[in-house]
Design an enzyme around this catalytic site. Structure first.
Site, PDB file in Angstrom:
ATOM      1  CB  CYS A  69      -0.944  -0.083   1.284  1.00 41.75           C
ATOM      2  SG  CYS A  69      -0.185   0.041   2.777  1.00 41.75           S
TER       3      CYS A  69
ATOM      4  CG  ASN B  55       4.238  -1.883   5.194  1.00 34.78           C
ATOM      5  OD1 ASN B  55       5.369  -2.107   5.703  1.00 34.78           O
ATOM      6  ND2 ASN B  55       3.297  -2.618   4.872  1.00 34.78           N
TER       7      ASN B  55
ATOM      8  CB  CYS C  41      -3.708   1.644   6.976  1.00 31.24           C
ATOM      9  SG  CYS C  41      -3.733   3.192   7.683  1.00 31.24           S
ATOM     10  NE  ARG C  42      -4.750   1.319   1.648  1.00 35.40           N
ATOM     11  CZ  ARG C  42      -4.382   2.234   0.719  1.00 35.40           C
ATOM     12  NH1 ARG C  42      -5.325   2.028  -0.433  1.00 35.40           N
ATOM     13  NH2 ARG C  42      -3.256   3.060   0.552  1.00 35.40           N
ATOM     14  CB  SER C  43       0.035  -3.679   2.774  1.00 31.74           C
ATOM     15  OG  SER C  43       0.742  -2.847   3.217  1.00 31.74           O
TER      16      SER C  43
ATOM     17  CG  ASP D 158      -5.582   5.798   2.510  1.00 32.08           C
ATOM     18  OD1 ASP D 158      -5.475   5.466   3.647  1.00 32.08           O
ATOM     19  OD2 ASP D 158      -4.278   6.671   1.993  1.00 32.08           O
TER      20      ASP D 158
HETATM   21  P1  4NP Z   1      -1.965   2.967   3.903  1.00 29.34           P
HETATM   22  O1  4NP Z   1      -2.584   4.040   4.730  1.00 29.34           O
HETATM   23  O2  4NP Z   1      -1.240   2.959   2.695  1.00 29.34           O
HETATM   24  O3  4NP Z   1      -3.100   1.799   4.026  1.00 29.34           O
HETATM   25  O4  4NP Z   1      -0.715   2.152   5.061  1.00 29.34           O
HETATM   26  C1  4NP Z   1      -1.709   5.294   4.607  1.00 29.34           C
HETATM   27  C2  4NP Z   1      -1.166   5.501   5.640  1.00 29.34           C
HETATM   28  C3  4NP Z   1      -0.462   6.747   5.836  1.00 29.34           C
HETATM   29  C4  4NP Z   1      -0.360   7.687   5.229  1.00 29.34           C
HETATM   30  C5  4NP Z   1      -1.470   7.341   4.025  1.00 29.34           C
HETATM   31  C6  4NP Z   1      -1.968   6.129   3.747  1.00 29.34           C
HETATM   32  N1  4NP Z   1       0.081   8.853   5.389  1.00 29.34           N
HETATM   33  O5  4NP Z   1      -0.190   9.976   4.510  1.00 29.34           O
HETATM   34  O6  4NP Z   1       0.861   9.063   6.073  1.00 29.34           O
END
Ligand code: 4NP
Length: 156
Positions: free
Chosen positions: A11, A14, A16-18, A127
């Site tokens: 993602c 790294n 939240c989703r992955s 996201d």
């Molecule tokens: P992820 O979510 O890609 O599912 O881990 C996010 C986590 C942090 C951020 C964006 C998306 N950020 O902008 O810090």
């Protein structure tokens, strides 16, 4: 089925989703006694959260389903090692896929995770970072279906 299949969930951050995808897929592997057949990991296309544990909301939704992802630590995609090692590179959304192509990941290894969910034609796991807990519940449900489809695909 090959002796061992390697899968990398990707993602943006790294956190939240992955990490949740990795936890759900590992749980399916464990339940199906397939631990010797798979090596899996997750990473982000960005480096902002390198070294951090998953977002507390991802840890919580996983724990509600008896999955512990709290010991995972974020890392960035590394073209030098990841492209060769992993058979499947699995982005969570279309933007992640574009970023992986820019980072030289070969298209034949790239598959959007929701392409393995036979119940949807939506391409992306949204996201959930800037939203509330409900977004994490929805992401968990989407990932559960997609991970089961991915396992069925790889094990057939
Ligand atoms: P992820 O979510 O890609 O599912 O881990 C996010 C986590 C942090 C951020 C964006 C998306 N950020 O902008 O810090």
């Amino acid at each position: 089925m090959p002796d061992q299949t390697t899968i990398l969930f990707v993602c943006l951050g790294n956190i939240c989703r992955s990490p949740l995808a990795q936890g759900i897929f590992q749980n399916l592997i464990n339940q199906n006694n397939l631990t010797n057949h798979y090596k899996i990991d997750s990473c982000g296309t960005a480096s902002y959260h390198t070294g951090n544990p998953p977002d507390p909301r991802s840890i919580q939704i996983a724990a509600l389903h008896n999955i512990d992802i709290s010991t995972q630590r974020a890392r960035q995609f590394d073209p030098k090692t990841d492209i060769e090692y992993f058979d499947y590179i699995i982005p969570m959304d279309t933007q992640n896929k574009h970023d992986l192509i820019k980072a030289a990941a070969p298209k034949q290894k790239l598959h959007l995770i929701r392409s393995f969910d036979p119940t949807t034609t939506s391409p992306d796991i949204p996201d959930p970072y800037y939203g509330g807990d409900q977004g994490f519940q929805q992401v968990h449900q989407m990932l559960q279906l997609a991970c089961q489809g991915l396992l069925d695909h790889c094990s057939s």
